[in-house]
Design an enzyme around this catalytic site. Structure first.
Site, PDB file in Angstrom:
ATOM      1  N   ASP A 159     -44.786 -14.108-109.145  1.00 43.31           N
ATOM      2  CA  ASP A 159     -44.165 -15.139-109.992  1.00 43.31           C
ATOM      3  C   ASP A 159     -44.635 -16.526-109.547  1.00 43.31           C
ATOM      4  O   ASP A 159     -44.917 -17.397-110.368  1.00 43.31           O
ATOM      5  CB  ASP A 159     -42.634 -15.041-109.891  1.00 43.31           C
ATOM      6  CG  ASP A 159     -42.154 -13.618-110.105  1.00 43.31           C
ATOM      7  OD1 ASP A 159     -42.330 -13.101-111.210  1.00 43.31           O
ATOM      8  OD2 ASP A 159     -41.634 -13.007-109.143  1.00 43.31           O
ATOM      9  N   HIS A 187     -36.382 -11.403-108.886  1.00 46.16           N
ATOM     10  CA  HIS A 187     -37.661 -11.092-109.544  1.00 46.16           C
ATOM     11  C   HIS A 187     -37.330 -10.361-110.845  1.00 46.16           C
ATOM     12  O   HIS A 187     -37.368  -9.141-110.931  1.00 46.16           O
ATOM     13  CB  HIS A 187     -38.552 -10.235-108.655  1.00 46.16           C
ATOM     14  CG  HIS A 187     -39.729  -9.682-109.412  1.00 46.16           C
ATOM     15  ND1 HIS A 187     -40.750 -10.476-109.861  1.00 46.16           N
ATOM     16  CD2 HIS A 187     -40.015  -8.434-109.831  1.00 46.16           C
ATOM     17  CE1 HIS A 187     -41.620  -9.726-110.530  1.00 46.16           C
ATOM     18  NE2 HIS A 187     -41.193  -8.486-110.531  1.00 46.16           N
TER      19      HIS A 187
HETATM   20  P1  NAX Z   1     -47.041   3.402-110.874  1.00 44.85           P
HETATM   21  O1  NAX Z   1     -46.045   4.195-111.664  1.00 44.85           O
HETATM   22  O2  NAX Z   1     -48.458   3.341-111.294  1.00 44.85           O
HETATM   23  O3  NAX Z   1     -47.030   3.948-109.369  1.00 44.85           O
HETATM   24  C1  NAX Z   1     -45.850   4.167-108.654  1.00 44.85           C
HETATM   25  C2  NAX Z   1     -46.154   5.252-107.642  1.00 44.85           C
HETATM   26  O4  NAX Z   1     -45.023   5.394-106.803  1.00 44.85           O
HETATM   27  C3  NAX Z   1     -46.423   6.633-108.279  1.00 44.85           C
HETATM   28  O5  NAX Z   1     -47.657   7.130-107.826  1.00 44.85           O
HETATM   29  C4  NAX Z   1     -45.242   7.469-107.788  1.00 44.85           C
HETATM   30  O6  NAX Z   1     -45.624   8.817-107.568  1.00 44.85           O
HETATM   31  C5  NAX Z   1     -44.890   6.760-106.491  1.00 44.85           C
HETATM   32  N1  NAX Z   1     -43.555   7.043-105.991  1.00 44.85           N
HETATM   33  C6  NAX Z   1     -42.416   7.246-106.692  1.00 44.85           C
HETATM   34  N2  NAX Z   1     -41.406   7.535-105.860  1.00 44.85           N
HETATM   35  C7  NAX Z   1     -41.910   7.486-104.608  1.00 44.85           C
HETATM   36  C8  NAX Z   1     -41.350   7.715-103.322  1.00 44.85           C
HETATM   37  N3  NAX Z   1     -40.076   8.065-103.159  1.00 44.85           N
HETATM   38  N4  NAX Z   1     -42.150   7.594-102.253  1.00 44.85           N
HETATM   39  C9  NAX Z   1     -43.454   7.274-102.390  1.00 44.85           C
HETATM   40  N5  NAX Z   1     -44.049   7.067-103.587  1.00 44.85           N
HETATM   41  C10 NAX Z   1     -43.269   7.163-104.674  1.00 44.85           C
HETATM   42  O7  NAX Z   1     -46.404   1.952-110.739  1.00 44.85           O
HETATM   43  P2  NAX Z   1     -47.126   0.594-110.326  1.00 44.85           P
HETATM   44  O8  NAX Z   1     -47.656  -0.055-111.532  1.00 44.85           O
HETATM   45  O9  NAX Z   1     -48.016   0.845-109.173  1.00 44.85           O
HETATM   46  O10 NAX Z   1     -45.855  -0.295-109.898  1.00 44.85           O
HETATM   47  C11 NAX Z   1     -45.102   0.019-108.752  1.00 44.85           C
HETATM   48  C12 NAX Z   1     -43.826  -0.799-108.714  1.00 44.85           C
HETATM   49  O11 NAX Z   1     -44.120  -2.184-108.628  1.00 44.85           O
HETATM   50  C13 NAX Z   1     -42.937  -0.634-109.952  1.00 44.85           C
HETATM   51  O12 NAX Z   1     -41.607  -0.501-109.533  1.00 44.85           O
HETATM   52  C14 NAX Z   1     -43.116  -1.957-110.667  1.00 44.85           C
HETATM   53  O13 NAX Z   1     -42.002  -2.277-111.474  1.00 44.85           O
HETATM   54  C15 NAX Z   1     -43.254  -2.896-109.501  1.00 44.85           C
HETATM   55  N6  NAX Z   1     -43.821  -4.220-109.757  1.00 44.85           N
HETATM   56  C16 NAX Z   1     -43.319  -5.258-109.055  1.00 44.85           C
HETATM   57  C17 NAX Z   1     -43.825  -6.530-109.159  1.00 44.85           C
HETATM   58  C18 NAX Z   1     -43.275  -7.659-108.351  1.00 44.85           C
HETATM   59  O14 NAX Z   1     -43.730  -8.779-108.561  1.00 44.85           O
HETATM   60  N7  NAX Z   1     -42.320  -7.458-107.436  1.00 44.85           N
HETATM   61  C19 NAX Z   1     -44.912  -6.832-110.132  1.00 44.85           C
HETATM   62  C20 NAX Z   1     -45.687  -5.632-110.544  1.00 44.85           C
HETATM   63  C21 NAX Z   1     -44.878  -4.382-110.740  1.00 44.85           C
HETATM   64  O15 NAX Z   1     -44.280  -4.423-111.999  1.00 44.85           O
END
Ligand code: NAX
Length: 328
Positions: A159, A187
């Site tokens: 952000d 966020h």
């Molecule tokens: P993806 O869905 O591509 O990848 C998430 C991964 O996490 C998957 O491979 C899944 O298998 C794995 N996972 C789920 N549960 C797990 C656990 N208990 N232990 C280990 N791995 C686990 O999502 P992606 O685009 O990579 O985003 C990841 C996270 O970042 C989401 O929650 C998203 O909302 C968040 N974001 C946060 C941002 C921020 O500024 N704070 C911005 C970007 C993003 O939106």
């Protein structure tokens, strides 16, 4: 050359993981003199995909990459960890209520907090990226009583970088001329990107822009809703920019913020600026000797007060909900 630093990335097979791991292994997280040993934590069904990413990391022959371990066991993943990047989270799916979302993420961040408490190195630093990032960080921190709460942070840096970029575009200044932007609160769309204390080439940004309508009706919503705009345009959520922000956050935490500047960090409130102590909220912060310090003494005008209070109220609501669910 320093000794290797253990870096754990959760959600390693996801899209942010894919954008993040190569940059960590190339030395961009900790600098060119620090080898890294990577631990990739994934859920069991995604282990194979994580192995594929690890194969590609091998194929880069990064001189600083001293090892890769892949596991679905949080205890193993966080044993001896120095830097923990908690990216994997449970996304909100259609029809999911907030309590279900918080509860599903509690099921992830509670055991991860416990595993960090049990096995992390004494200098562990944690960055939570997975949403709802602030509250997930609160859950993890509350299950790691032996780790100082200040070591648990949530990512506001994307952000922050978005706000810098928008302000640079408006003023025609290069991004390197923009400093002292702050993202307050959660966020989420309620966040408050604050340019009242920001500077453009050393001059006050709000006065330089001198356009309150742009600030309220354009800048703030553009920054706060940028994630949705990216999804709309790309068909997928921000990944490379999120990975970049995670790199920036940790790099500054370890190496210090630039002289005369600060950044935005989701960190535990000490009650400064009337924000309830204990909440993990966006705050202006400088990294001093490896620790985040809240920038003190900023004047908060009436407009800013209302925006900060609204976002903090959302965080209080999330905290109360996870308390009710027995997650903190
Ligand atoms: P993806 O869905 O591509 O990848 C998430 C991964 O996490 C998957 O491979 C899944 O298998 C794995 N996972 C789920 N549960 C797990 C656990 N208990 N232990 C280990 N791995 C686990 O999502 P992606 O685009 O990579 O985003 C990841 C996270 O970042 C989401 O929650 C998203 O909302 C968040 N974001 C946060 C941002 C921020 O500024 N704070 C911005 C970007 C993003 O939106």
């Amino acid at each position: 050359m320093n000794s290797p630093v253990n870096v754990t990335v959760t959600g390693a097979a996801g899209q942010i993981g894919y954008a993040l791991l190569f940059r960590i292994a190339s030395g961009q997280l900790l600098g060119p003199d620090t080898p890294v040993s990577l631990r990739l934590l994934e859920i069991t069904p995604a282990l194979k995909a994580a192995e594929g990413t690890a194969m590609e990391l091998d194929d880069c022959a990064f001189p600083l990459l001293s090892g890769i371990e892949i596991t679905d066991d949080a205890k193993k993943a966080f044993d001896g960890v120095n830097i923990a990047l908690l990216v994997g989270a449970r996304p909100r799916t259609a029809g999911m209520e907030r309590a279900d979302l918080l509860s599903a993420n509690g099921g992830i961040f509670k055991p991860q907090g416990e595993a960090i408490n049990a096995g992390a190195a004494s200098d562990v630093r944690v960055l939570v990226v997975g949403n709802p990032a602030n509250t997930n960080a609160l859950i993890a921190a509350s299950h790691a009583p032996d780790v100082p709460t200040e070591r648990f942070t949530a990512m506001m840096r994307l952000d922050h970088n978005r706000a810098i970029s928008q302000l640079a575009a408006k003023t025609g200044a290069p991004v390197s001329d923009i400093s002292k932007v702050t993202i307050w609160g959660n966020h989420s769309a309620s966040q408050f990107p604050d340019i009242l204390h920001a500077e453009v080439a050393g001059k006050n940004a709000a006065q330089t822009v001198n356009d309150q309508a742009w600030y309220e009706n354009d800048f703030i919503p553009t920054v706060a809703k940028r994630g949705a705009a990216i999804i709309e345009a790309r068909g997928a959520s921000s990944a490379a920019s999120a990975a970049n922000a995670a790199i920036d956050h940790v790099y500054d935490w370890v190496n210090g913020t630039a002289e005369g500047d600060w950044t935005s960090v989701g960190m535990v409130s000490d009650g400064s600026y009337g924000i309830p102590a204990g909440l993990i909220t966006g705050l202006p912060a400088r990294s001093v000797n490896g620790s985040w310090e809240i920038v003190q003494g900023l004047e908060i005008d009436e407009f800013s007060r209302g925006r900060i209070d609204a976002s903090v109220a959302e965080l209080v609501g999330e905290r109360d909900a996870v308390k009710e669910l027995g997650l903190i």
